[in-house]
Scaffold this motif. Structure first.
Motif, mmCIF file in Angstrom:
data_model
loop_
_atom_site.group_PDB
_atom_site.id
_atom_site.type_symbol
_atom_site.label_atom_id
_atom_site.label_comp_id
_atom_site.label_asym_id
_atom_site.label_seq_id
_atom_site.Cartn_x
_atom_site.Cartn_y
_atom_site.Cartn_z
ATOM 1 N N THR A 47 0.836 -1.202 0.000
ATOM 2 C CA THR A 47 0.000 0.000 0.000
ATOM 3 C C THR A 47 0.870 1.251 0.000
ATOM 4 N N TRP A 48 0.655 2.107 -1.007
ATOM 5 C CA TRP A 48 1.419 3.345 -1.111
ATOM 6 C C TRP A 48 0.630 4.554 -0.593
ATOM 7 N N ALA A 49 -0.676 4.537 -0.772
ATOM 8 C CA ALA A 49 -1.481 5.716 -0.410
ATOM 9 C C ALA A 49 -2.781 5.268 0.243
ATOM 10 N N GLU A 50 -3.266 6.092 1.155
ATOM 11 C CA GLU A 50 -4.518 5.832 1.851
ATOM 12 C C GLU A 50 -5.316 7.126 1.910
ATOM 13 N N GLY A 51 -6.624 6.994 1.922
ATOM 14 C CA GLY A 51 -7.466 8.183 2.005
ATOM 15 C C GLY A 51 -8.916 7.802 2.210
ATOM 16 N N GLN A 52 -9.772 8.816 2.184
ATOM 17 C CA GLN A 52 -11.209 8.612 2.379
ATOM 18 C C GLN A 52 -11.965 9.369 1.298
ATOM 19 N N ALA A 53 -12.981 8.705 0.762
ATOM 20 C CA ALA A 53 -13.856 9.336 -0.229
ATOM 21 C C ALA A 53 -15.186 9.679 0.437
ATOM 22 N N ALA A 54 -15.642 10.893 0.216
ATOM 23 C CA ALA A 54 -16.908 11.347 0.824
ATOM 24 C C ALA A 54 -18.088 10.713 0.103
ATOM 25 N N THR A 55 -18.995 10.140 0.854
ATOM 26 C CA THR A 55 -20.221 9.549 0.312
ATOM 27 C C THR A 55 -21.426 10.098 1.070
ATOM 28 N N ALA A 65 -4.335 7.859 -8.482
ATOM 29 C CA ALA A 65 -4.897 6.508 -8.371
ATOM 30 C C ALA A 65 -6.047 6.458 -7.372
ATOM 31 N N LEU A 66 -5.903 7.150 -6.234
ATOM 32 C CA LEU A 66 -6.983 7.155 -5.244
ATOM 33 C C LEU A 66 -8.181 7.957 -5.729
ATOM 34 N N ASP A 67 -7.946 9.052 -6.463
ATOM 35 C CA ASP A 67 -9.064 9.819 -7.004
ATOM 36 C C ASP A 67 -9.861 8.982 -7.996
ATOM 37 N N GLU A 68 -9.178 8.214 -8.829
ATOM 38 C CA GLU A 68 -9.873 7.350 -9.788
ATOM 39 C C GLU A 68 -10.643 6.251 -9.057
ATOM 40 N N GLU A 69 -10.037 5.707 -7.997
ATOM 41 C CA GLU A 69 -10.728 4.689 -7.212
ATOM 42 C C GLU A 69 -11.965 5.270 -6.536
ATOM 43 N N ALA A 70 -11.875 6.497 -6.056
ATOM 44 C CA ALA A 70 -13.034 7.152 -5.432
ATOM 45 C C ALA A 70 -14.143 7.367 -6.445
ATOM 46 N N ALA A 71 -13.788 7.758 -7.667
ATOM 47 C CA ALA A 71 -14.803 7.973 -8.702
ATOM 48 C C ALA A 71 -15.486 6.664 -9.072
ATOM 49 N N ARG A 72 -14.727 5.573 -9.162
ATOM 50 C CA ARG A 72 -15.335 4.285 -9.489
ATOM 51 C C ARG A 72 -16.227 3.777 -8.358
ATOM 52 N N THR A 73 -15.767 3.958 -7.132
ATOM 53 C CA THR A 73 -16.497 3.406 -5.991
ATOM 54 C C THR A 73 -17.795 4.154 -5.722
ATOM 55 N N THR A 74 -17.733 5.458 -5.786
ATOM 56 C CA THR A 74 -18.914 6.269 -5.460
ATOM 57 C C THR A 74 -19.814 6.517 -6.665
ATOM 58 N N ASP A 120 -2.193 0.459 -4.000
ATOM 59 C CA ASP A 120 -0.843 -0.087 -3.900
ATOM 60 C C ASP A 120 0.042 0.514 -4.993
ATOM 61 N N GLY A 121 1.299 0.108 -4.994
ATOM 62 C CA GLY A 121 2.241 0.707 -5.923
ATOM 63 C C GLY A 121 1.896 0.485 -7.379
ATOM 64 N N ARG A 122 1.346 -0.687 -7.707
ATOM 65 C CA ARG A 122 1.003 -0.963 -9.108
ATOM 66 C C ARG A 122 -0.217 -0.162 -9.551
ATOM 67 N N ASP A 123 -1.076 0.235 -8.587
ATOM 68 C CA ASP A 123 -2.181 1.135 -8.928
ATOM 69 C C ASP A 123 -1.660 2.542 -9.222
ATOM 70 N N VAL A 124 -0.653 2.949 -8.481
ATOM 71 C CA VAL A 124 -0.102 4.294 -8.657
ATOM 72 C C VAL A 124 0.721 4.369 -9.935
ATOM 73 N N THR A 125 1.645 3.444 -10.108
ATOM 74 C CA THR A 125 2.481 3.391 -11.316
ATOM 75 C C THR A 125 3.033 1.985 -11.475
ATOM 76 N N GLY A 126 2.928 1.457 -12.667
ATOM 77 C CA GLY A 126 3.458 0.127 -12.938
ATOM 78 C C GLY A 126 4.891 0.149 -13.423
ATOM 79 N N ALA A 127 5.481 1.353 -13.536
ATOM 80 C CA ALA A 127 6.830 1.465 -14.101
ATOM 81 C C ALA A 127 7.911 0.773 -13.254
ATOM 82 N N PRO A 128 7.947 0.957 -11.921
ATOM 83 C CA PRO A 128 9.031 0.325 -11.154
ATOM 84 C C PRO A 128 9.081 -1.188 -11.298
ATOM 85 N N ALA A 129 7.932 -1.856 -11.213
ATOM 86 C CA ALA A 129 7.917 -3.314 -11.325
ATOM 87 C C ALA A 129 8.364 -3.757 -12.715
#
Length: 224
Positions: free
Chosen positions: A55-63, A130-139, A73-82
């Protein structure tokens, strides 16, 4: 003749001993650099692959019902390092399969893959896309954003792994010309291989020759 002085004769054995000790020291240095390069490259790629899955980043989406916790996780943020770590591993193996200019090119690729993994991981340490996109998909709200955003230390661990790969590449650039290559017995030099010696006809006076011919599926009564 009294006016002629004796000229000291050079001592070839001393020079031979000095050159032998120098060659031994050079060989020991090559082995140390080889071991260090292999260890740094393998360890760095392992660290990058493992840390980029954390896990690279954590946050909360308002609902409407409150706040929804989300992680990336890191692969959600960027797949370049792997991806670059896998390239680095392939380059580390390929260093021993080539010689000369090819080895320098592969060593440069190894170093560049480590540098790229480091820079991409460092850039992802503060990324929130990555978290903003996840928030848009989830909500289901395209305008949803992340609040209470925080980042872990895993991006920096990934960047450290990339630095190890970079160091392995620099070692290969500096000392790779002294490292051994794959055994020549696996290389085709274009020379024809010697054919099998022709079999001689079995001696009819020796029963063991007749039995061996029969075992091979040959007709011992046929003339060669």
């Amino acid at each position: 003749m009294e006016g002629v002085s004796a000229v000291p004769v050079p001592q070839p054995r001393a020079r031979t001993a000095d050159s032998a000790s120098g060659a031994a020291a050079d060989s020991a240095g090559s082995r140390r650099s080889l071991a260090a390069g292999l260890l740094l490259g393998a360890a760095g790629a392992t660290v990058v692959l493992l840390a980029s899955g954390q896990t690279w980043a954590e946050g909360q989406a308002a609902t409407g019902g409150g706040a929804l916790p989300l992680t990336a996780d890191g692969r959600d943020v960027t797949g370049a390092p792997a991806a670059l770590a896998i390239v680095g591993l392939a380059a580390l193996v390929a260093v021993f399969a080539v010689r000369g200019a090819g080895r320098r090119i592969v060593a440069a690729l190894l170093a560049l893959s480590g540098l790229g993994a480091t820079l991409s991981a460092w850039a992802g340490a503060s990324d929130s896309t990555a978290l903003d996109e996840e928030a848009a998909r989830t909500t289901g709200d395209a305008a949803a954003t992340i609040h209470a955003l925080s980042h872990t230390a895993w991006p920096y661990v990934t960047a450290a792994g990339g630095l190890l790969i970079l160091l392995a590449g620099l070692l290969a650039l500096r000392y790779g010309s002294r490292w051994p290559a794959m055994s020549g017995k696996y290389e085709r030099d274009g020379t024809p291989r010697p054919g099998k010696a022709p079999r001689t006809a079995p001696d009819p006076d020796r029963p063991e020759d007749l039995w061996k011919a029969l075992d091979r599926g040959e007709d011992p009564t046929r003339e060669a």
